[in-house]
Design a protein around this motif. Sequence first.
Motif, PDB file in Angstrom:
ATOM      1  N   VAL A 114      70.865  82.460  29.666  1.00 58.14           N
ATOM      2  CA  VAL A 114      69.623  83.243  29.637  1.00 58.14           C
ATOM      3  C   VAL A 114      68.844  82.953  28.368  1.00 58.14           C
ATOM      4  O   VAL A 114      67.622  82.782  28.395  1.00 58.14           O
ATOM      5  N   THR A 148      65.088  81.136  28.674  1.00 59.69           N
ATOM      6  CA  THR A 148      63.898  81.919  28.315  1.00 59.69           C
ATOM      7  C   THR A 148      63.540  81.630  26.875  1.00 59.69           C
ATOM      8  O   THR A 148      64.368  81.762  25.976  1.00 59.69           O
ATOM      9  N   SER A 172      61.610  83.314  24.877  1.00 63.58           N
ATOM     10  CA  SER A 172      61.663  84.519  24.042  1.00 63.58           C
ATOM     11  C   SER A 172      62.918  85.313  24.408  1.00 63.58           C
ATOM     12  O   SER A 172      63.409  85.251  25.531  1.00 63.58           O
ATOM     13  N   LEU A 173      63.428  86.047  23.476  1.00 65.44           N
ATOM     14  CA  LEU A 173      64.630  86.841  23.704  1.00 65.44           C
ATOM     15  C   LEU A 173      64.306  87.969  24.671  1.00 65.44           C
ATOM     16  O   LEU A 173      63.506  88.835  24.388  1.00 65.44           O
ATOM     17  N   ASN A 174      64.924  87.930  25.830  1.00 62.26           N
ATOM     18  CA  ASN A 174      64.712  88.960  26.832  1.00 62.26           C
ATOM     19  C   ASN A 174      65.883  89.936  26.754  1.00 62.26           C
ATOM     20  O   ASN A 174      66.937  89.730  27.346  1.00 62.26           O
ATOM     21  N   PHE A 175      65.693  91.011  26.018  1.00 60.63           N
ATOM     22  CA  PHE A 175      66.741  91.987  25.742  1.00 60.63           C
ATOM     23  C   PHE A 175      67.272  92.624  27.018  1.00 60.63           C
ATOM     24  O   PHE A 175      68.474  92.782  27.196  1.00 60.63           O
ATOM     25  N   TYR A 176      66.384  92.982  27.924  1.00 63.09           N
ATOM     26  CA  TYR A 176      66.808  93.665  29.148  1.00 63.09           C
ATOM     27  C   TYR A 176      67.633  92.762  30.060  1.00 63.09           C
ATOM     28  O   TYR A 176      68.559  93.223  30.723  1.00 63.09           O
ATOM     29  N   ALA A 177      67.327  91.485  30.082  1.00 63.23           N
ATOM     30  CA  ALA A 177      68.117  90.549  30.886  1.00 63.23           C
ATOM     31  C   ALA A 177      69.535  90.426  30.322  1.00 63.23           C
ATOM     32  O   ALA A 177      70.514  90.405  31.077  1.00 63.23           O
TER      33      ALA A 177
END
Length: 105
Positions: free
Chosen positions: A62, A66, A68-73
């Motif tokens: 992940v 991505t 940018s850091l996708n915290f929710y993923a």
Amino acid sequence: MLKLPICPHCHTVYGYREVKKIVKEKSHTCYHCKNEFRASKRPCLVLILILFVLAVAANVGVLYMTPSLNFYALVGINVIFILLFIALYPLFVSFKDIKKGKKNK
């Protein structure tokens, strides 16, 4: 290996909820044959290692895909692996005879 544990004496199959209760106890008496046994948690280490490696690989994937850091993923992926552990945990528990362990010592 992926089956619910059974009594080492009479081969009675225990359900998910019963296995979780038995793991918390030091020893348990079978409701069918009235013999004592204990739960062995060692096979659970295999499950923990497998899920940990898969979770790390999924998190790295992940983060790599991505920009940018996708915290929710990342949180979602980790929650899925925690739920997998909770669901598969009873399948990796085995019951051992207490009397055999005492005879060997």
